[in-house]
Scaffold this active site. Structure first.
Site, PDB file in Angstrom:
ATOM      1  N   TYR A  51       0.843  -1.169  -0.092  1.00  0.00           N
ATOM      2  CA  TYR A  51       0.065   0.046  -0.273  1.00  0.00           C
ATOM      3  C   TYR A  51       0.789   1.149   0.071  1.00  0.00           C
ATOM      4  CZ  TYR A  51      -4.153  -3.031   1.471  1.00  0.00           C
ATOM      5  OH  TYR A  51      -4.939  -3.946   1.515  1.00  0.00           O
ATOM      6  N   HIS A 109      -0.705 -11.900   0.857  1.00  0.00           N
ATOM      7  CA  HIS A 109      -1.450 -10.825   0.243  1.00  0.00           C
ATOM      8  C   HIS A 109      -2.362 -11.438  -0.834  1.00  0.00           C
ATOM      9  CE1 HIS A 109      -1.985  -6.286  -0.375  1.00  0.00           C
ATOM     10  NE2 HIS A 109      -3.289  -6.877  -0.324  1.00  0.00           N
TER      11      HIS A 109
END
Length: 276
Positions: A51, A109
């Site tokens: 992110y 992820h």
């Protein structure tokens, strides 16, 4: 705010937490929102090394500061870093950016080209070293989940984080039942979709009016109505943060759940796990 066990024998976590995707676009506002969320009981904060290329983790670290002990802190390793060695290195970098000595939850992820055996071995090493308390997966379908459980053993995979909102209920066909059978919590991300939340839906509006809440709170309450479910909406405006927190104590009746189920049908089983 209701609390639940995250996975088999896992920690107790608020049913509504805080997502951090794209918070780097407005750090000052994001820090205020995260701190308000903590004040309102949304102590589960989810982030990831990818992110903002690590910037989101830095912002989270600044937001929680001296309040670290209040927070259930989760981050994710990017699949390209998910080898046995690089998972540990990635975790160390995340810890430095977050300004902490351990994560409460560390996730892969999405499925990686690296062997899952390597990633899980690294997770176990991080647990033994006290760098993480628990580990899990994100964006895994049933086949991948089955493989992970075979490697790690029953009760080791804390959760699977997946896309889940009223217009995307595909996980209810197979992923959610599998997780429930195996004691794996399900953490839904993007619970309001991608800018297309059905604010004016008559069923949501009517149920919201009866409870004196917003349609978004009704949607969140539906998405956490099963004992295995958690959600991590992102919010930057104070009113939205307060809205999200309020959903954590809203309980819908079986009749109301049935009305929402009919208004937003599950649809056919998807060929592939829906993701963003």
């Amino acid at each position: 705010m209701r609390l639940r066990f995250l996975g088999t024998g896992g920690p107790i976590v608020p049913v509504v937490g805080q997502g951090t995707w794209q918070i780097e676009r407005d750090p000052t506002r994001s820090i205020r929102a995260l701190r308000l969320g903590l004040d309102l009981g949304m102590t589960h904060i989810d982030t990831a090394e990818m992110y903002g290329a690590g910037r989101a983790e830095e912002i989270v670290g600044e937001a929680i500061g001296w309040r670290r002990e209040e927070v259930f802190l989760a981050s994710k390793v990017t699949p390209s870093n998910a080898s046995a060695k690089r998972t540990i290195e990635a975790c160390e970098r995340s810890l430095r950016r977050l300004g902490t000595d351990r994560l409460d939850l560390y996730l892969l992820h999405w499925p990686s080209r690296h062997r899952l055996e390597e990633t899980i071995a690294a997770f176990e090493n991080l647990v033994q070293a006290g760098k993480i308390r628990a580990y899990g997966l994100s964006n895994f379908g049933v086949d991948g989940l089955e493989h992970a459980v075979r490697i790690a053993g029953h009760g080791r995979i804390a959760c699977n984080q997946v896309l889940y909102h009223l217009k995307e209920r595909g996980i209810e066909h197979a992923v959610l039942p599998f997780c429930e059978r195996n004691g794996i919590a399900v953490v839904g991300y993007s619970p309001f979709g991608q800018g297309d939340f059905p604010e004016g839906n008559p069923e949501l509006l009517d149920i919201a009016k009866r409870h004196g809440v917003s349609p978004r709170q009704v949607a969140l309450a539906f998405l956490i109505s099963r004992p295995s479910l958690f959600t991590i909406p992102k919010a930057s405006q104070p009113s939205h943060v307060e809205d999200n927190a309020g959903a954590g104590s809203l309980v819908l009746s079986e009749v109301e759940l049935g009305r929402i189920d009919a208004a937003f049908p599950i649809g056919p089983r998807p060929r592939h796990l829906p993701t963003l």
